[in-house]
Design a protein around this motif. Structure first.
Motif, PDB file in Angstrom:
ATOM      1  N   SER A 185       0.833  -1.205   0.000  1.00  0.00           N
ATOM      2  CA  SER A 185       0.000   0.000   0.000  1.00  0.00           C
ATOM      3  C   SER A 185       0.864   1.249   0.000  1.00  0.00           C
ATOM      4  O   SER A 185       1.838   1.352   0.748  1.00  0.00           O
ATOM      5  CB  SER A 185      -0.899   0.022   1.240  1.00  0.00           C
ATOM      6  N   MET A 186       0.476   2.218  -0.838  1.00  0.00           N
ATOM      7  CA  MET A 186       1.162   3.513  -0.842  1.00  0.00           C
ATOM      8  C   MET A 186       0.813   4.325   0.406  1.00  0.00           C
ATOM      9  O   MET A 186       1.375   5.392   0.621  1.00  0.00           O
ATOM     10  CB  MET A 186       0.798   4.280  -2.116  1.00  0.00           C
ATOM     11  N   PHE A 187      -0.130   3.809   1.222  1.00  0.00           N
ATOM     12  CA  PHE A 187      -0.525   4.508   2.449  1.00  0.00           C
ATOM     13  C   PHE A 187      -0.048   3.774   3.703  1.00  0.00           C
ATOM     14  O   PHE A 187      -0.581   3.978   4.796  1.00  0.00           O
ATOM     15  CB  PHE A 187      -2.046   4.685   2.479  1.00  0.00           C
ATOM     16  N   ARG A 214      -3.957  13.928   5.829  1.00  0.00           N
ATOM     17  CA  ARG A 214      -4.361  14.412   4.502  1.00  0.00           C
ATOM     18  C   ARG A 214      -3.517  13.695   3.464  1.00  0.00           C
ATOM     19  O   ARG A 214      -2.284  13.781   3.474  1.00  0.00           O
ATOM     20  CB  ARG A 214      -4.181  15.926   4.386  1.00  0.00           C
ATOM     21  N   ILE A 215      -4.169  12.984   2.559  1.00  0.00           N
ATOM     22  CA  ILE A 215      -3.450  12.225   1.536  1.00  0.00           C
ATOM     23  C   ILE A 215      -3.871  12.607   0.127  1.00  0.00           C
ATOM     24  O   ILE A 215      -3.288  12.118  -0.844  1.00  0.00           O
ATOM     25  CB  ILE A 215      -3.657  10.699   1.714  1.00  0.00           C
ATOM     26  N   ALA A 216      -4.894  13.454   0.006  1.00  0.00           N
ATOM     27  CA  ALA A 216      -5.373  13.860  -1.321  1.00  0.00           C
ATOM     28  C   ALA A 216      -5.895  15.289  -1.228  1.00  0.00           C
ATOM     29  O   ALA A 216      -5.946  15.876  -0.128  1.00  0.00           O
ATOM     30  CB  ALA A 216      -6.475  12.920  -1.811  1.00  0.00           C
ATOM     31  N   SER A 217      -6.248  15.853  -2.364  1.00  0.00           N
ATOM     32  CA  SER A 217      -6.807  17.206  -2.340  1.00  0.00           C
ATOM     33  C   SER A 217      -8.227  17.163  -1.768  1.00  0.00           C
ATOM     34  O   SER A 217      -8.882  16.113  -1.774  1.00  0.00           O
ATOM     35  CB  SER A 217      -6.830  17.796  -3.742  1.00  0.00           C
ATOM     36  N   ASP A 218      -8.691  18.307  -1.309  1.00  0.00           N
ATOM     37  CA  ASP A 218     -10.038  18.332  -0.727  1.00  0.00           C
ATOM     38  C   ASP A 218     -11.130  18.154  -1.782  1.00  0.00           C
ATOM     39  O   ASP A 218     -12.309  18.056  -1.439  1.00  0.00           O
ATOM     40  CB  ASP A 218     -10.268  19.592   0.098  1.00  0.00           C
ATOM     41  N   ARG A 265     -21.634  -1.538   4.703  1.00  0.00           N
ATOM     42  CA  ARG A 265     -22.105  -0.146   4.792  1.00  0.00           C
ATOM     43  C   ARG A 265     -21.314   0.703   3.823  1.00  0.00           C
ATOM     44  O   ARG A 265     -20.153   0.415   3.511  1.00  0.00           O
ATOM     45  CB  ARG A 265     -21.960   0.395   6.217  1.00  0.00           C
ATOM     46  N   ASP A 266     -21.966   1.748   3.341  1.00  0.00           N
ATOM     47  CA  ASP A 266     -21.270   2.717   2.509  1.00  0.00           C
ATOM     48  C   ASP A 266     -20.382   3.570   3.408  1.00  0.00           C
ATOM     49  O   ASP A 266     -20.843   4.084   4.441  1.00  0.00           O
ATOM     50  CB  ASP A 266     -22.275   3.609   1.771  1.00  0.00           C
ATOM     51  N   ILE A 267     -19.138   3.741   2.995  1.00  0.00           N
ATOM     52  CA  ILE A 267     -18.199   4.444   3.862  1.00  0.00           C
ATOM     53  C   ILE A 267     -17.157   5.162   3.016  1.00  0.00           C
ATOM     54  O   ILE A 267     -16.627   4.586   2.044  1.00  0.00           O
ATOM     55  CB  ILE A 267     -17.525   3.451   4.844  1.00  0.00           C
ATOM     56  N   ALA A 268     -16.889   6.417   3.345  1.00  0.00           N
ATOM     57  CA  ALA A 268     -15.849   7.175   2.656  1.00  0.00           C
ATOM     58  C   ALA A 268     -14.500   6.806   3.253  1.00  0.00           C
ATOM     59  O   ALA A 268     -14.259   7.024   4.437  1.00  0.00           O
ATOM     60  CB  ALA A 268     -16.100   8.671   2.800  1.00  0.00           C
ATOM     61  N   ALA A 269     -13.621   6.230   2.420  1.00  0.00           N
ATOM     62  CA  ALA A 269     -12.260   5.934   2.884  1.00  0.00           C
ATOM     63  C   ALA A 269     -11.391   7.184   2.807  1.00  0.00           C
ATOM     64  O   ALA A 269     -10.553   7.424   3.684  1.00  0.00           O
ATOM     65  CB  ALA A 269     -11.656   4.812   2.049  1.00  0.00           C
ATOM     66  N   ILE A 270     -11.585   7.973   1.747  1.00  0.00           N
ATOM     67  CA  ILE A 270     -10.971   9.306   1.641  1.00  0.00           C
ATOM     68  C   ILE A 270     -12.114  10.306   1.550  1.00  0.00           C
ATOM     69  O   ILE A 270     -12.937  10.225   0.639  1.00  0.00           O
ATOM     70  CB  ILE A 270     -10.076   9.436   0.399  1.00  0.00           C
ATOM     71  N   GLU A 271     -12.181  11.233   2.495  1.00  0.00           N
ATOM     72  CA  GLU A 271     -13.256  12.230   2.495  1.00  0.00           C
ATOM     73  C   GLU A 271     -12.647  13.621   2.429  1.00  0.00           C
ATOM     74  O   GLU A 271     -11.900  14.024   3.317  1.00  0.00           O
ATOM     75  CB  GLU A 271     -14.114  12.102   3.754  1.00  0.00           C
ATOM     76  N   ASN A 272     -12.936  14.316   1.328  1.00  0.00           N
ATOM     77  CA  ASN A 272     -12.364  15.657   1.099  1.00  0.00           C
ATOM     78  C   ASN A 272     -10.854  15.660   1.312  1.00  0.00           C
ATOM     79  O   ASN A 272     -10.303  16.569   1.935  1.00  0.00           O
ATOM     80  CB  ASN A 272     -13.047  16.695   2.002  1.00  0.00           C
ATOM     81  N   GLY A 273     -10.222  14.609   0.828  1.00  0.00           N
ATOM     82  CA  GLY A 273      -8.758  14.522   0.858  1.00  0.00           C
ATOM     83  C   GLY A 273      -8.174  13.903   2.106  1.00  0.00           C
ATOM     84  O   GLY A 273      -6.969  13.651   2.160  1.00  0.00           O
ATOM     85  N   VAL A 274      -8.988  13.652   3.122  1.00  0.00           N
ATOM     86  CA  VAL A 274      -8.495  13.124   4.399  1.00  0.00           C
ATOM     87  C   VAL A 274      -8.755  11.616   4.479  1.00  0.00           C
ATOM     88  O   VAL A 274      -9.858  11.156   4.168  1.00  0.00           O
ATOM     89  CB  VAL A 274      -9.173  13.842   5.588  1.00  0.00           C
TER      90      VAL A 274
END
Length: 449
Positions: free
Chosen positions: A254-256, A264-268, A295-304
């Motif tokens: 994984s790159m993470f 923060r790993i991506a842009s917002d 469940r639906d879940i944001a793994a990256i949310e607004n870059g975080v």
């Protein structure tokens, strides 16, 4: 169906219970059977070439005893033999550091079935698919369209007895214009949505025609402001999503691996989610392989980075909770989604300004998993845009995109307002996402050859 006739679901449920009972009584155990029937039509260079039908049965067995875990899979109708083989395998293994008890089941049985799809598959009726790929309508067309009915049953010693029935309709087409100028697009749904498929084919045709009208210009190697089609974005961001699986982190793929939730790993402008409850896409399921509710879940949310995607085993090792993404050994992906932005489809060139519109890519390879360094071959139309207008086009086979996926996601500037349903051989999970604009970055280059 005649009175008293056994349905496919009932037949598979009975088979799963029989195999579960045949496995050792002192072990934790689970049985999953996936039965599927499908029909497919293929087209090649302007003629419908093949109509095929398939029937598959996949049996998977989970067996854990004394901290040892065995997962075996079979494509065989000899189900009793499979149970005996699985029982012999587990005793030959070492204890697994991943072991955790199967959790209490919380998922529920469900279905996302389009009766029209089910009927066409049952009758082997390929006329609708053949009509869809009609060369008289589309010209020099290649690609395929497929309908499938899938029944999944899960029975386990933790009390899970779950069933998922669903249909799917997916395909992709590549249409050729002059001098090998081409456009390609795909579609996917749980329903026989002819308009969705026709829109995808029409988009491929429009790209081929647009590229054919423009003069050829091979861009100089270097960094460009990029407009990624959902075909390209789906391919690259599926790799990003795979890096968000906790199993990828534990295995060093994984790159993470050096990140934690809250980083923060991506842009917002980027929100990337796992969406197993989206019944418009065939990655739909209300339970995972451990019987846990999805469940639906944001793994990256607004870059975080909000969370890695877990089953109970990775969650125990990493001090987290399962996200309902099991895999018996490692977590897995269902549907994926990128949240849309506010750029209308008619304004994507204007929003790009100066840069390259990348419409398709093949053969993506990771050169360094931890750094997310990748290389991919650009295919079909690569359109040069200046001052918000398309000015030239290059057949994509002459170009390559290379760099860092970390740089790519941190440089996402904006997204289109319209999501597209994408799945084909370079986007393996059903993905709903829009066009994406990426700022010019030294870490992402277009190269020749």
């Amino acid at each position: 169906m005649a009175p008293g006739e056994v349905t496919e679901r009932e037949r598979l449920e009975e088979a799963a219970r029989t195999i579960l009972n045949a496995l050792p009584g002192d072990a934790e155990k689970a049985v999953k059977i996936v039965g599927s029937k499908s029909i497919m039509v293929k087209a090649a260079r302007g003629s419908v070439s093949v109509a095929q039908g398939f029937q598959d049965l996949l049996l998977e067995i989970y067996l854990a005893r004394d901290g040892k875990i065995a997962v075996t899979s079979f494509k065989t109708p000899r189900l009793d033999d499979a149970a005996k083989i699985a029982a012999r395998v587990v005793d030959k293994l070492e204890k697994s550091p991943l072991y955790a008890p199967l959790p209490e089941p919380s998922g529920s049985s469900s279905q996302a079935v389009d009766e029209k799809v089910a009927t066409m598959v049952a009758e082997g009726d390929t006329a609708g698919l053949t009509s869809l790929l009609d060369p008289d309508r589309w010209g020099d067309i290649s690609g395929m369209a497929e309908l499938a009915v899938t029944t999944t049953v899960l029975t386990a010693s933790n009390g899970a007895e779950l069933t998922l029935e669903k249909t799917s309709f997916n395909g992709y087409t590549r249409i050729f214009g002059r001098e090998f100028r081409s456009g390609q697009w795909s579609w996917v749904s749980t329903r026989f949505d002819e308009k969705l498929a026709e829109e995808a084919i029409r988009t491929a045709k429009q790209l081929a025609e647009e590229c054919s009208k423009l003069p050829e210009e091979v861009p100089e190697p270097g960094s460009y402001r990029l407009l990624l089609s959902p075909m390209v974005g789906g391919n690259l961001l599926e790799i990003v999503a795979s890096s968000l699986l906790a199993g990828s982190v534990l295995l060093g793929f994984s790159m993470f691996s050096h990140n934690k939730p809250g980083d923060r790993i991506a842009s917002d402008a980027l929100t990337l989610s796992s969406t197993p409850l989206d019944d418009e896409l065939p990655g739909y399921s209300m339970f995972d392989d451990e019987g846990v509710a999805t469940r639906d879940i944001a793994a990256i949310e607004n870059g975080v980075l909000k969370t890695f995607l877990h089953n109970t085993k990775t969650a125990r090792l990493m001090g987290a909770e399962t996200t309902g993404n099991a895999g018996w050994i490692l977590p897995r992906l269902f549907n994926l989604q990128v949240d849309p932005g506010d750029i209308s489809p008619d304004n994507v060139y204007e929003a790009l300004g100066d840069g390259l519109y990348l419409t398709n890519n093949w053969y993506t390879r990771l050169q360094n998993y931890l750094e997310g360094r990748f290389s991919t071959v650009l295919r079909d139309a690569v359109i040069r845009v200046r001052n918000g207008k398309p000015v030239s086009c290059t057949p994509g086979y002459k170009l390559r995109l290379a760099g860092s996926l970390k740089d790519l996601i941190i440089n996402v500037e904006a997204a289109g307002s319209k999501p597209y349903n994408i799945m084909w051989w370079e986007v393996n999970r059903p993905f709903k996402l829009p066009h994406i604009i990426v700022a010019s970055s030294p870490g992402i280059e277009v190269r020749r050859g």
